[in-house]
Design an enzyme around this catalytic site. Structure first.
Site, PDB file in Angstrom:
ATOM      1  CB  SER A 102      32.929 -52.036  78.409  1.00 45.70           C
ATOM      2  OG  SER A 102      33.831 -52.059  79.482  1.00 45.70           O
ATOM      3  CG  ASP A 117      37.649 -54.163  80.076  1.00 45.59           C
ATOM      4  OD1 ASP A 117      38.814 -53.758  79.901  1.00 45.59           O
ATOM      5  OD2 ASP A 117      36.680 -53.404  80.226  1.00 45.59           O
ATOM      6  CG  ASP A 162      36.798 -50.955  76.856  1.00 44.09           C
ATOM      7  OD1 ASP A 162      36.757 -51.855  77.720  1.00 44.09           O
ATOM      8  OD2 ASP A 162      36.348 -49.811  77.057  1.00 44.09           O
ATOM      9  CG  ASP A 206      37.574 -49.479  80.408  1.00 42.12           C
ATOM     10  OD1 ASP A 206      37.440 -50.706  80.587  1.00 42.12           O
ATOM     11  OD2 ASP A 206      36.604 -48.711  80.212  1.00 42.12           O
TER      12      ASP A 206
END
Length: 459
Positions: free
Chosen positions: A104, A249, A251, A253
């Site tokens: 993340s 970010d 990833d 999410d």
């Protein structure tokens, strides 16, 4: 060097010694145990795997896939994929679970395994403990050569994810296309560099400026989408007179926005604006974690619905959303959860809902932001290396504020007449996160400094 096991997955720095960092031995052990745990639980033999664009991602992916195959799992590899794409693929492809290879917002020397159940949601704390017990005991066998799992690739799932978003009643492609938005995208050289431009194109946005969109894992700046880390896109939006900027970010999410004047919309206000739009059109409750802005409570009140708070962490927010039949929820770090699509933070659906709302409102991004309360939030942290008595520290601080409302479901949140302070151990780093929000930045800083000093004294 670090290895952290929490509800946010098993994450650590690459390199070092087994059990202390995220090494190949740890990756194989955890992945193999997860595959066997799924089979033993009756969830099934199919697992979806996807990864962000971190430098270590391909190496970790090969280890994860190999370990799953070795315990007889059928692996469907999405390749480069956003976290929400993997979550959705688990249910769409009727898998027993999923593994997302991403750390993340952590720096590039980190990676992690985020583990999903058959609902495409993060496994619960109880299930996580059962899995870790299996890892520690190594109480499982690897299959012989005739019973190895099967492997297949599916590198076009992003198209399915985007189509599901386009099919949502509250996403209006025609309206977005007619608005003729000009948009900059900063994807910090990860998978969002593929996903967000593709989504914008599908929504009919023709003017897209790509910044740090090459998915090579060489993060151009700190990957956490905070105002101090997104200077480049802020200047681009302002200087090129664009309508807004989109920041995600690694990833994808978490979603942060930049107004046409180059000012940050405010990561906290991503969920505020999307919740405002959703609740205008769908009645139901709103859920956010304890560290989210007070403005969300006002949005709920504005639309005559209930507002509920949860512990920090996607799995905790989702559980509360289900408990209260919430129609929108998420986390104040830019994490939008829209259960009409799926129960997970999803920057892509956040983009689509926000752009629809912006187009409907016929306002500029800064004008839309000006319509919300202007609370000031301050975020800091305290390193925890060598600290073992955290519960005692929290209790000591709580006793100092015995006359104020305190919430202890996740660390300690103290509510004051015009603000709050929330301190809790991070799920992803060896730190205490301390957030403070108030009607003015000065008041928020004063509250922060007071509580922070008490913590330091206790340590």
């Amino acid at each position: 060097m670090t290895l952290i096991k929490s509800i946010s997955g098993i994450r650590g720095t690459i390199g070092g010694r087994p059990g202390q960092c995220l090494t190949p031995m740890d990756i194989v052990s955890i992945s193999g145990a997860f595959g066997m745990w799924l089979r033993n639980s009756g969830a099934g033999k199919k697992v979806i795997v996807g990864r962000d664009a971190r430098i270590s991602g391909e190496m970790v992916n090969q280890l994860v896939v190999g370990a799953l195959l070795s315990v007889g799992i059928e692996v469907v590899d999405l390749g480069l994929a956003t976290t929400p794409s993997v979550e959705m693929a688990v249910t769409d492809l009727k898998a027993g679970g999923g593994i997302i290879i991403t750390a993340s917002h952590n720096p590039k020397n980190w990676n992690a395994l985020k583990l999903l159940n058959a609902k495409g949601e993060f496994i619960s704390d109880q299930d996580g403990k059962s899995l870790l017990h299996l890892v520690e005991k190594q109480d499982f066998n690897y299959n012989d050569v005739d019973d190895l799992g099967k492997y297949s690739k599916k590198d076009d799932y992003l198209e399915t994810h985007i189509q599901h978003i386009l099919d949502l009643p509250l996403v209006d492609k025609k309206l977005i296309e007619e608005a003729d938005f000009s948009i900059a995208v900063d994807a910090v050289n990860s998978v969002g560099g593929v996903a967000i431009p593709q989504l914008l194109k599908a929504l009919g946005v023709k003017k897209v400026t790509e910044i740090n969109c090459s998915p090579d894992g060489n993060f151009a700046h700190n990957p956490e989408p905070l105002p101090e880390n997104i200077v480049e896109i802020s200047e681009c939006v302002k200087n090129e007179k664009l309508d807004l900027g989109i920041v995600v970010d690694p990833d994808v999410d978490r979603l942060a926005l930049v107004c046409e004047n180059g000012q940050a919309f405010g990561e906290e206000y991503t969920l505020v604006s999307v919740a405002d739009y959703v609740l205008q059109n769908t009645k139901g409750s709103l859920v956010a974690n304890l560290s989210s802005t007070m403005a969300l409570r006002e949005i709920a009140k504005k639309h005559g619905v209930e507002f509920y708070e949860s512990a920090v962490g996607e799995v905790n927010v989702v559980r509360e959303m289900k408990n209260h039949s919430a129609v929108i929820g998420g986390e104040g770090n830019g994490g939008v959860i829209y259960p009409e699509l799926h129960n997970g933070r999803d920057a892509l659906v956040g983009v689509a809902l926000f752009l629809t709302y912006l187009a409907k409102s016929k306002l500029t991004c800064s004008e839309l932001r000006a319509g919300y309360p202007d609370y000031k939030i301050v975020k800091q942290k305290i390193e925890l290396e060598g600290v073992s008595n955290l519960d005692a520290i929290m209790d000591q601080v709580r006793r100092k504020f015995i006359d104020y409302p305190c919430n202890t479901i996740d660390g300690l949140k103290i509510s004051f007449p015009e603000g709050w302070v929330h301190l809790r151990k991070s799920n992803t780093e060896l730190i205490i996160r301390i957030y403070s929000e108030a009607t003015t930045e000065e008041y928020a800083c004063n509250l922060m400094d007071c509580v922070k000093q008490l913590v330091k004294n206790a340590i």
